[in-house]
Design a protein around this motif. Structure first.
Motif, PDB file in Angstrom:
ATOM      1  N   GLN A 148       0.910  -0.625  -0.159  1.00  0.00           N
ATOM      2  CA  GLN A 148       0.019   0.264   0.161  1.00  0.00           C
ATOM      3  C   GLN A 148       0.899   1.197  -0.211  1.00  0.00           C
ATOM      4  N   GLU A 149       1.433   1.989   0.958  1.00  0.00           N
ATOM      5  CA  GLU A 149       2.476   2.584   1.321  1.00  0.00           C
ATOM      6  C   GLU A 149       3.675   2.952  -0.240  1.00  0.00           C
ATOM      7  N   GLU A 176       1.240   4.280  -2.868  1.00  0.00           N
ATOM      8  CA  GLU A 176       1.076   5.787  -2.225  1.00  0.00           C
ATOM      9  C   GLU A 176       2.019   6.574  -2.559  1.00  0.00           C
ATOM     10  N   THR A 204      -3.654  12.938   2.387  1.00  0.00           N
ATOM     11  CA  THR A 204      -3.478  11.373   2.151  1.00  0.00           C
ATOM     12  C   THR A 204      -4.601   9.995   1.703  1.00  0.00           C
ATOM     13  N   LYS A 205      -5.760  10.909   2.346  1.00  0.00           N
ATOM     14  CA  LYS A 205      -7.172   9.804   2.251  1.00  0.00           C
ATOM     15  C   LYS A 205      -7.042   9.414   1.409  1.00  0.00           C
ATOM     16  N   ARG A 248      -5.183   7.047  -0.220  1.00  0.00           N
ATOM     17  CA  ARG A 248      -5.057   5.520   0.157  1.00  0.00           C
ATOM     18  C   ARG A 248      -6.055   5.026  -0.470  1.00  0.00           C
TER      19      ARG A 248
END
Ligand SMILES: Nc1ncnc2c1ncn2[C@@H]1O[C@H](COP(=O)(O)OP(=O)(O)O)[C@@H](O)[C@H]1O
Ligand SMILES: [Mg+2]
Length: 227
Positions: free
Chosen positions: A101-102, A105, A115-116, A119
């Motif tokens: 995931q990171e 991103e 940020t949201k 994600r």
């Protein structure tokens, strides 16, 4: 989309000058899928670096939607790259200390995505390459094929116009190769990308409608009527 005219790239090493690309002329329409083949040292990766604005040509023109990349400042090239171009490399190039995931991103950080939303978009991209369940895994906890799928999600999460892949199946065994090719093919079709891929795999090249070959910096294009 791309228009290359008389494009030359030379590297100097001591007294030697290497012509990695030698007077290349090439047109790549929007939405095209182009394969690039040729012997090691022929200039394939150099061409991809030019198309991806990672480096500038020594001479000639390199137009992307009418803008000559050879003339842009470093800052504009960086911006153009982070907005428009997705890369997939043979070696995956994931950050080992970040989760799937990171890693995905990270592609959205330079674009100033909050940020949201970062994600959500990254979760969606991982879902679309079949890794929805692996978001919290580190690269070392995944197979090569899964790591390459994370890299594909990272390349595509920002919805680039262009996807460049440099031997994306080169480090994978045969079963994973097909899986990665399927994922790339599907993403190309779904997103209307311009997709340019370097490959050593002649089985893949046989099925492709258009194949460019680079030998000693010289490029030729073959249309494959039967494919
Ligand atoms: N950064 C560099 N400095 C000097 N020579 C380079 C550099 N990158 C590539 N070359 C040389 O340019 C030629 C083409 O390399 P490359 O584009 O990596 O070929 P391929 O990807 O087809 O194997 C080779 O002779 C290579 O050694
Ligand atoms: Mg190469």
């Amino acid at each position: 989309m791309y228009e290359l005219r008389n494009l030359t790239k030379t590297y100097t090493r001591g007294k030697d000058t290497i012509r990695a690309l030698d007077a290349v002329d090439l047109t790549i329409p929007q939405g095209d899928r182009l394969l690039i083949q040729g012997p090691t040292g022929g200039g394939k990766s150099t061409l991809l670096q030019m198309l991806g604005a990672l480096d500038r040509p020594t001479s000639g023109e390199l137009l992307l939607d009418g803008t000559d990349l050879a003339k842009l400042s470093e800052a504009r090239l960086t911006r153009l790259r982070s907005e428009n171009i997705g890369f997939v490399f043979q070696s995956f190039n994931l950050i080992p200390t970040l989760t799937a995931q990171e890693n995905v991103e990270t592609a959205l950080v330079p674009l100033g995505v909050k940020t949201k939303e970062r994600r959500e978009l990254a979760a969606e991209a991982l879902e679309s390459v079949g890794l929805g369940e692996r978001r919290a895994h580190l690269p070392a906890e995944m197979s090569g094929g899964q790591q390459q799928r994370v890299a594909i999600a990272r390349a595509l999460v920002k919805r680039p116009k262009v996807l460049l892949a440099d031997e994306p199946t080169g480090n994978l065994d045969e079963s994973m190769r097909d899986e990665i090719m399927d994922v790339l093919e599907r993403q190309w079709k779904e997103h209307g990308l311009t997709f340019i891929m370097v490959t050593h795999d002649s089985a893949i090249a046989k099925k492709a409608p258009r194949v460019a070959t680079i030998r000693k910096g010289r490029l030729t294009v073959r249309e494959n009527a039967g494919a």
